[in-house]
Design a protein around this motif. Structure first.
Motif, PDB file in Angstrom:
ATOM      1  N   TRP A   1       0.837  -1.196   0.000  1.00  0.00           N
ATOM      2  CA  TRP A   1       0.000   0.000   0.000  1.00  0.00           C
ATOM      3  C   TRP A   1       0.873   1.248   0.000  1.00  0.00           C
ATOM      4  N   LYS A   2       1.912   1.243   0.831  1.00  0.00           N
ATOM      5  CA  LYS A   2       2.807   2.407   0.916  1.00  0.00           C
ATOM      6  C   LYS A   2       3.509   2.656  -0.409  1.00  0.00           C
ATOM      7  N   ASP A   3       3.988   1.598  -1.044  1.00  0.00           N
ATOM      8  CA  ASP A   3       4.663   1.734  -2.339  1.00  0.00           C
ATOM      9  C   ASP A   3       3.708   2.309  -3.383  1.00  0.00           C
ATOM     10  N   ASN A   4       2.488   1.809  -3.405  1.00  0.00           N
ATOM     11  CA  ASN A   4       1.486   2.333  -4.342  1.00  0.00           C
ATOM     12  C   ASN A   4       1.136   3.779  -4.035  1.00  0.00           C
ATOM     13  N   ASN A   5       1.087   4.132  -2.749  1.00  0.00           N
ATOM     14  CA  ASN A   5       0.779   5.504  -2.367  1.00  0.00           C
ATOM     15  C   ASN A   5       1.884   6.458  -2.818  1.00  0.00           C
ATOM     16  N   ILE A   6       3.143   6.027  -2.701  1.00  0.00           N
ATOM     17  CA  ILE A   6       4.264   6.856  -3.183  1.00  0.00           C
ATOM     18  C   ILE A   6       4.096   7.117  -4.686  1.00  0.00           C
ATOM     19  N   LYS A   7       3.744   6.097  -5.434  1.00  0.00           N
ATOM     20  CA  LYS A   7       3.527   6.267  -6.879  1.00  0.00           C
ATOM     21  C   LYS A   7       2.375   7.236  -7.143  1.00  0.00           C
ATOM     22  N   GLU A   8       1.301   7.098  -6.360  1.00  0.00           N
ATOM     23  CA  GLU A   8       0.145   7.989  -6.516  1.00  0.00           C
ATOM     24  C   GLU A   8       0.522   9.437  -6.185  1.00  0.00           C
ATOM     25  N   ILE A   9       1.298   9.612  -5.117  1.00  0.00           N
ATOM     26  CA  ILE A   9       1.765  10.946  -4.734  1.00  0.00           C
ATOM     27  C   ILE A   9       2.539  11.580  -5.885  1.00  0.00           C
ATOM     28  N   ARG A  10       3.461  10.825  -6.447  1.00  0.00           N
ATOM     29  CA  ARG A  10       4.279  11.363  -7.546  1.00  0.00           C
ATOM     30  C   ARG A  10       3.425  11.714  -8.763  1.00  0.00           C
TER      31      ARG A  10
END
Length: 83
Positions: A41-50
């Motif tokens: 989830w955290k990895d996907n959230n970082i991608k979403e943030i970017r």
């Protein structure tokens, strides 16, 4: 372990609801702190943030986040400590 994307510039854009520094919503910040939040989830959230950030804001986030990953402190906090 995935490092929090907080880069110590904590101000929320009233229009979008996203933090000017890290690009997260308040709900996303809460999820990051939850013990049961997965690294996926955290990895996907970082991608979403970017994907939310653009231009100088994205460049600033990327530079400070990479520095934080390597040194354990954001560039903003580093600057405060050096003053």
């Amino acid at each position: 372990m995935i490092i929090s994307p907080c880069i110590s510039i904590c101000r929320t854009d009233p229009k979008t609801g996203y933090c000017y520094g890290c690009g997260r919503s308040n709900d996303e910040k809460k999820i990051w702190k939850a013990e049961d939040t997965t690294d996926d989830w955290k990895d996907n959230n970082i991608k979403e943030i970017r994907s939310r950030l653009t231009g100088w804001q994205l460049e600033s986030f990327n530079e400070s986040y990479e520095y934080k990953i390597q040194n354990g402190i954001s560039l903003f906090k580093k600057k405060l400590l050096n003053e």
